[in-house]
Design a protein around this motif. Structure first.
Motif, short mmCIF file in Angstrom:
data_model
loop_
_atom_site.label_atom_id
_atom_site.label_comp_id
_atom_site.label_asym_id
_atom_site.label_seq_id
_atom_site.Cartn_x
_atom_site.Cartn_y
_atom_site.Cartn_z
N LYS A 131 41.29 132.11 -112.17
CA LYS A 131 40.35 133.11 -111.69
C LYS A 131 39.18 133.18 -112.66
N ASP A 132 37.99 133.33 -112.11
CA ASP A 132 36.81 133.46 -112.94
C ASP A 132 35.84 134.39 -112.24
N GLY A 133 34.93 134.97 -112.99
CA GLY A 133 33.96 135.88 -112.39
C GLY A 133 34.48 137.30 -112.26
N THR A 134 35.58 137.62 -112.92
CA THR A 134 36.13 138.97 -112.84
C THR A 134 35.12 140.02 -113.29
N ARG A 135 34.32 139.70 -114.29
CA ARG A 135 33.39 140.67 -114.86
C ARG A 135 31.97 140.47 -114.33
N ASN A 136 31.80 139.82 -113.20
CA ASN A 136 30.46 139.58 -112.66
C ASN A 136 29.79 140.90 -112.28
N ILE A 137 28.47 140.91 -112.30
CA ILE A 137 27.72 142.10 -111.92
C ILE A 137 27.93 142.37 -110.43
N ALA A 138 28.22 143.62 -110.10
CA ALA A 138 28.43 143.99 -108.70
C ALA A 138 27.10 144.16 -107.98
N GLY A 139 27.07 143.76 -106.72
CA GLY A 139 25.86 143.87 -105.92
C GLY A 139 25.46 145.30 -105.64
N ASN A 188 27.65 137.80 -127.24
CA ASN A 188 26.29 137.30 -127.01
C ASN A 188 25.26 138.42 -126.98
N GLY A 189 25.45 139.39 -127.84
CA GLY A 189 24.46 140.46 -127.94
C GLY A 189 24.28 141.27 -126.67
N GLY A 190 25.31 141.34 -125.83
CA GLY A 190 25.23 142.10 -124.59
C GLY A 190 24.62 141.35 -123.42
N ALA A 191 24.33 140.07 -123.57
CA ALA A 191 23.71 139.28 -122.50
C ALA A 191 24.63 139.19 -121.29
N ARG A 192 24.07 139.47 -120.11
CA ARG A 192 24.82 139.36 -118.86
C ARG A 192 23.97 138.65 -117.82
N ILE A 193 24.60 137.87 -116.97
CA ILE A 193 23.93 137.19 -115.87
C ILE A 193 24.76 137.37 -114.61
N LEU A 194 24.11 137.25 -113.47
CA LEU A 194 24.80 137.37 -112.19
C LEU A 194 25.05 135.97 -111.65
N ARG A 195 26.32 135.64 -111.44
CA ARG A 195 26.70 134.30 -111.01
C ARG A 195 26.92 134.21 -109.51
N ARG A 196 26.52 133.07 -108.91
CA ARG A 196 26.77 132.80 -107.49
C ARG A 196 27.16 131.34 -107.31
N GLY A 197 28.00 130.82 -108.19
CA GLY A 197 28.31 129.40 -108.17
C GLY A 197 29.24 128.98 -107.03
N TYR A 198 29.28 127.67 -106.78
CA TYR A 198 30.13 127.08 -105.75
C TYR A 198 30.77 125.79 -106.27
N SER A 255 32.48 132.97 -107.61
CA SER A 255 32.27 134.29 -108.19
C SER A 255 32.00 135.26 -107.05
N SER A 256 32.11 136.54 -107.36
CA SER A 256 31.95 137.56 -106.33
C SER A 256 31.05 138.67 -106.84
N THR A 257 30.20 139.20 -105.95
CA THR A 257 29.40 140.38 -106.28
C THR A 257 30.03 141.63 -105.68
N ALA A 282 33.57 115.79 -108.76
CA ALA A 282 33.76 117.18 -108.35
C ALA A 282 33.41 118.10 -109.50
N GLY A 283 33.18 119.35 -109.17
CA GLY A 283 32.89 120.30 -110.22
C GLY A 283 32.33 121.59 -109.70
N LEU A 284 31.48 122.19 -110.52
CA LEU A 284 30.88 123.47 -110.24
C LEU A 284 29.37 123.31 -110.10
N PHE A 285 28.82 123.84 -109.01
CA PHE A 285 27.38 123.99 -108.91
C PHE A 285 27.09 125.43 -109.32
N PHE A 286 26.66 125.57 -110.55
CA PHE A 286 26.50 126.86 -111.22
C PHE A 286 25.14 127.46 -110.88
N LEU A 287 25.15 128.67 -110.35
CA LEU A 287 23.93 129.39 -110.03
C LEU A 287 23.99 130.73 -110.74
N ALA A 288 22.97 131.05 -111.53
CA ALA A 288 22.98 132.30 -112.27
C ALA A 288 21.61 132.94 -112.23
#
Length: 419
Positions: A239-247, A336-346, A223-225, A360-366
């Motif tokens: 592609k994923d994280g297109t709508r992630n919160i910008a830094g 989800n009622g407007g719920a948003r989180i900031l992702r930094r997964g690897y 994901s990208s900020t 293998a997989g995703l180490f999800f950080l939010a």
């Protein structure tokens, strides 16, 4: 990294951990100083320049900071019951982190005149730049009261209400050896050796007071900020994280990421909550799935990354054009009622599982201001009906309260909590 507080020499070429990219599900603005402080809110400039990320500031770096390429994440168990020892350790860790994030060695460095004593720094990052290293600390529920119900450090009454025990979700297969922890440190850098060096030195400093409970290496940010940058692809090729919160989106960060003084305890104001989940992917099964089914699972076109029913990646999704089980549809804030989180997964790859299948997989950080209206409702929706569940499984889990940033050289990680 240099032993003296000067400019680090050019980094040597390194072979990384190898990689691909991966993302899935829902992933600080650095602070205010030029060397060990200065303006770091312009995360895009920091990323483009390759300069060291400032350590001091209102928020910890490594949250809204432009996402680096590599990760070394470690959860620690505290092995001392002495409050004074723990505070002394946090002070020492803070001092070491401030130096390492600016490209300097710990203490007296890796080479000293006293050959009979171990050096202060382990030395494997000698000659390397800071590589945008950030170190972010978090406090787990068991720091406040351990599994035996003991208040070892006199802070049980300061545990935030939002630092909950995460509920069990359908499909979870959690490994206790890869879950929880009294403390965590997230090390992100553009050089894998710099990230590993940072965790290694903190573990060495903490010997006899803390022990690593579990750790995870990560590559291929998922994901990208920095929304103007190219969106990473996950190991499933999407592609994923297109709508992630910008830094740089101060309003969104204040609303969804940072804990306010009104909504949380005063000692946590300016901090956040971190959910870390190790998500195993059934790569071999996915690779035998048709392209149409893959796109239906995500709700996105695989080539362009456009939401189904749209032409371009960043077009506003038409959720009704997707299947009710599509990942994008279920994870979208409108579902989800407007719920948003900031992702930094690897992404991660940890060899094979003994049956010839890639581990293998995703180490999800939010990061979010409150998991009760962030990660928890989103994950509940995904766990029930997400078509992606056929191809993934959550195998590790942890939640941490992330304190605010270190203001200056007299401050230290968690000072407000222990004051």
């Amino acid at each position: 990294m240099t032993d003296e507080a000067g400019t680090a020499p050019s980094r040597r070429a390194l072979i990384g951990w190898g990689g691909a990219g991966l993302a899935l599900g829902a992933a600080a603005a650095g602070g205010a100083a030029a060397a060990l402080g200065g303006g770091a809110d312009d995360t895009e400039t920091v990323a483009d320049s390759g300069a060291a990320v400032p350590f001091y500031g209102a928020h910890q770096a490594g949250i809204a900071t432009a996402v680096q390429d590599r990760l070394h994440f470690a959860a620690f168990d505290i092995t001392t019951d002495d409050r004074a020892e723990l505070i002394a350790l946090l002070k020492e860790w803070t001092k070491a982190a401030a130096r390492m994030t600016q490209g300097h060695a710990v203490g007296g460095g890796a080479v000293s005149d006293l050959a009979e004593a171990p050096p202060d720094d382990t030395g494997e990052a000698l000659g390397l730049k800071a590589s945008r290293l950030t170190l972010t600390i978090g406090f787990g529920p068991t720091l406040f009261k351990n599994k035996k119900g003991e208040d070892r450090f006199g802070i049980a009454d300061r545990r935030p209400e939002a630092l909950i025990d995460l509920p069990a979700f359908p499909g979870d297969n959690l490994d206790a050896a890869r879950s929880d922890g009294d403390l965590c440190v997230q090390a992100c850098a553009d050089d894998p050796q710099v990230a590993v060096h940072a965790i290694r030195n903190l573990a060495r400093i903490g010997m006899g007071k803390v022990a690593i409970r579990w750790s995870q290496l990560g590559f291929g940010k998922t994901s990208s900020t920095t929304p103007d940058a190219q969106t990473p692809r996950n190991m499933m090729g999407f592609k994923d994280g297109t709508r992630n919160i910008a830094g740089t989106d101060t309003a969104a960060l204040d609303k969804h990421v940072w804990v306010s003084g009104k909504a949380g305890p005063a000692w946590l104001a300016g901090g956040s909550y971190l959910v870390a989940r190790r998500i195993r992917m059934h790569i071999e099964t996915w690779d035998r799935t048709s392209l149409k089914e893959q796109e239906d699972v995500f709700g996105r076109d695989k080539g362009e990354g456009a939401p189904q029913g749209r032409q371009h990646e960043r077009d506003e999704p038409n959720l009704k054009a997707m299947l009710p089980t599509a990942h994008v549809r279920l994870a979208h804030p409108d579902s989800n009622g407007g719920a948003r989180i900031l992702r930094r997964g690897y992404s991660f790859t940890d060899g094979t599982d003994g049956l010839g299948r890639l581990d293998a997989g995703l180490f999800f950080l939010a990061y979010q201001h409150d998991v009760r209206d962030g990660f928890v409702p989103v994950q509940r929706a995904l766990a029930r009906t997400d078509a992606l569940n056929e191809y993934i499984q959550h195998v590790g889990s942890a939640l941490f309260a992330v304190p605010p940033g270190v203001r200056d050289a007299d401050d230290w990680w968690g000072r407000a909590l222990f004051s």
